[in-house]
Design a protein around this motif. Structure first.
Motif, PDB file in Angstrom:
ATOM      1  N   VAL A 139      69.581  31.943  21.310  1.00  0.00           N
ATOM      2  CA  VAL A 139      68.403  32.622  21.913  1.00  0.00           C
ATOM      3  C   VAL A 139      67.064  31.911  21.570  1.00  0.00           C
ATOM      4  N   LEU A 140      66.706  31.522  20.297  1.00  0.00           N
ATOM      5  CA  LEU A 140      65.514  31.024  20.136  1.00  0.00           C
ATOM      6  C   LEU A 140      65.577  29.633  21.129  1.00  0.00           C
ATOM      7  N   SER A 180      54.214  33.814  27.888  1.00  0.00           N
ATOM      8  CA  SER A 180      53.966  32.724  28.581  1.00  0.00           C
ATOM      9  C   SER A 180      53.974  33.229  30.152  1.00  0.00           C
ATOM     10  N   ALA A 206      64.767  30.756  24.613  1.00  0.00           N
ATOM     11  CA  ALA A 206      63.353  31.175  24.823  1.00  0.00           C
ATOM     12  C   ALA A 206      62.349  29.757  24.756  1.00  0.00           C
ATOM     13  N   PHE A 252      60.173  37.517  17.880  1.00  0.00           N
ATOM     14  CA  PHE A 252      59.409  36.296  18.074  1.00  0.00           C
ATOM     15  C   PHE A 252      59.573  35.971  19.519  1.00  0.00           C
ATOM     16  N   ALA A 253      60.997  35.706  19.852  1.00  0.00           N
ATOM     17  CA  ALA A 253      61.329  34.837  21.046  1.00  0.00           C
ATOM     18  C   ALA A 253      60.825  35.513  22.243  1.00  0.00           C
ATOM     19  N   VAL A 254      60.927  37.120  22.240  1.00  0.00           N
ATOM     20  CA  VAL A 254      60.679  38.053  23.310  1.00  0.00           C
ATOM     21  C   VAL A 254      59.026  37.934  23.430  1.00  0.00           C
ATOM     22  N   ALA A 273      57.170  35.458  22.721  1.00  0.00           N
ATOM     23  CA  ALA A 273      56.478  34.174  23.135  1.00  0.00           C
ATOM     24  C   ALA A 273      56.954  34.175  24.674  1.00  0.00           C
ATOM     25  N   VAL A 274      58.020  34.507  25.110  1.00  0.00           N
ATOM     26  CA  VAL A 274      58.440  34.614  26.550  1.00  0.00           C
ATOM     27  C   VAL A 274      57.521  35.578  27.394  1.00  0.00           C
ATOM     28  N   ILE A 290      60.292  28.967  28.238  1.00  0.00           N
ATOM     29  CA  ILE A 290      58.741  29.168  28.233  1.00  0.00           C
ATOM     30  C   ILE A 290      58.507  27.636  29.035  1.00  0.00           C
ATOM     31  N   VAL A 342      63.368  37.392  14.500  1.00  0.00           N
ATOM     32  CA  VAL A 342      63.297  36.088  15.196  1.00  0.00           C
ATOM     33  C   VAL A 342      63.382  36.449  16.598  1.00  0.00           C
ATOM     34  N   ILE A 343      64.306  37.637  16.985  1.00  0.00           N
ATOM     35  CA  ILE A 343      64.394  37.834  18.336  1.00  0.00           C
ATOM     36  C   ILE A 343      63.140  38.263  18.940  1.00  0.00           C
TER      37      ILE A 343
END
Lengths: 131, 240
Positions: B77-78, A109, B81, A101-103, A105-106, B85, A98-99
């Motif tokens: 965190v999600l 962007s 994020a 994925f967040a990394v 995505a950021v 974004i 999950v983390i």
């Protein structure tokens, strides 16, 4: 069936362990190569996700126990706790995915933002990064 | 020249990684006796989950109950994020009207197929996070499956719009549910996110106390956040 599988597994144990660790380390190195060598920012982000995949495989591989089952109780097998693999690396990897994925995505962007500003995604053409 | 240097560096890194992991035997039992007086952490989880949490999936018990506070951080965190974004790719209102979604003109087959597949994908995702305490899967996985359904709709239909207002509401309610259930655990069990597993028996849908409810909330939150991220990333300003 289960015994047969265990026999075959123990027979090829060395090859399987080499395969798991080798694949994990190979994925990490491939990802690092992409991060270091590629010019395109999107490919660098893809390299980061490949490193992620390698690390996850390494975690799960370390948590494995010979002949172990998934750490989930099924109806009829309520006393299977002794034969289960280590659940902690699996829970950690669930978090790490999950983390990751967040990394990703950021990072993507930020790549979009850079592309809008410089009209290119190649790092050797973005002059403001050089000093 | 650079390539040679990079390959030498990678060989060195690979050698030392392999050297480290060759000393960790594959498939060795490192948990030890799970019923011992002082078991290892893994042994404790394996031997106590069945009675104390009444959850069939031990990973779910670790993620939501034993390490529940970490999961709360992970959800944060999600959320950060998706907020990050949104602020990196921020558009002013007049720009917002000019943006359109980056999608190739999709064919009739894809559009009809997406319409048939979308409810099934959403149903699968909801199944996965409702049964998170019984089968492999859970809130994060189920939420991701639901978000893939939304991604299919977003890339097939140019006119498919997500309602941002409603999404923010669902997200906030899911997050508040998580914290509220944590405080309920604090009152009933004297620990934040403590569990109250009195209802039901192992391997039935109504078991595990607060764990399934928290995982369903996490599922909604993840689905909505991922859909929001995909929606933002897919929108571009058309070239003039």
């Amino acid at each position: 069936m289960q015994e047969e599988f265990n026999e075959i597994f123990l027979k090829y144990h060395d090859i399987i362990s080499l395969g798991v660790y080798g694949t994990a380390i190979g994925l990490i190195l491939i990802g690092l190569y992409a991060v270091l060598m590629k010019k395109n920012l999107v490919k660098i982000v893809i390299g980061l996700t490949i490193i992620d995949a390698g690390i996850h495989l390494l975690f799960i591989g370390i948590g494995y126990i010979n002949g172990g089952t998934a750490p989930i109780f099924s109806p009829g097998y309520e006393d299977a706790a002794k034969r289960m693999v280590d659940p902690i690396p699996q829970a950690l990897v669930l978090t790490a995915i999950v983390i990751g994925f967040a990394v990703t995505a950021v990072a993507l962007s930020l790549v979009i933002r850079l592309y809008k500003h410089h009209h290119t995604a190649k790092i050797d053409q973005i002059k403001s990064l050089k000093w | 020249m650079k390539k040679v240097l990079v390959i030498i560096l990678l060989v060195i890194i690979g050698y030392f990684l392999a050297n480290t992991f060759i000393n960790i035997p594959f498939g060795e039992n490192r948990i030890g006796d799970i019923n011992a007086e002082k078991p290892t952490a893994a042994g404790y989880y394996l031997s106590n989950t069945k009675e104390k949490s009444k959850v069939a999936n031990i990973i779910t018990a670790i993620v939501v109950n034993y390490r529940g506070l970490d999961t709360l951080g992970e959800v944060t965190v999600l959320f950060l994020a998706s907020t990050g974004i949104a602020s990196v790719l921020y558009r002013r209102k007049e720009e917002e009207e000019e943006t359109e979604r980056l999608s190739l003109p999709s064919s009739t087959i894809i559009r009809s197929g997406a319409r048939v597949l979308f409810p099934i994908i959403a149903l699968l995702g909801i199944y996965v996070f409702i049964h998170g305490h019984l089968t492999p899967g859970g809130g994060f996985q189920g939420g991701t499956i639901v978000a893939t359904g939304f991604l299919l709709m977003l890339i097939s239909y140019k006119g498919f719009n997500t309602n941002h207002n409603r999404m923010t509401w669902i997200e906030s309610l899911a997050g508040l549910t998580f914290i509220f259930l944590g405080i309920w655990g604090l009152i009933a069990d004297n620990t934040f996110l403590g569990n109250i597993p009195e209802v039901g028996k192992l391997n039935s849908l109504l078991s595990g106390g607060l764990i399934p409810i928290i995982y369903i909330a996490v599922g909604f939150k993840v689905a909505v956040e991922l859909t929001g991220i995909l929606d933002i990333l897919l929108k571009i300003k058309p070239k003039k």
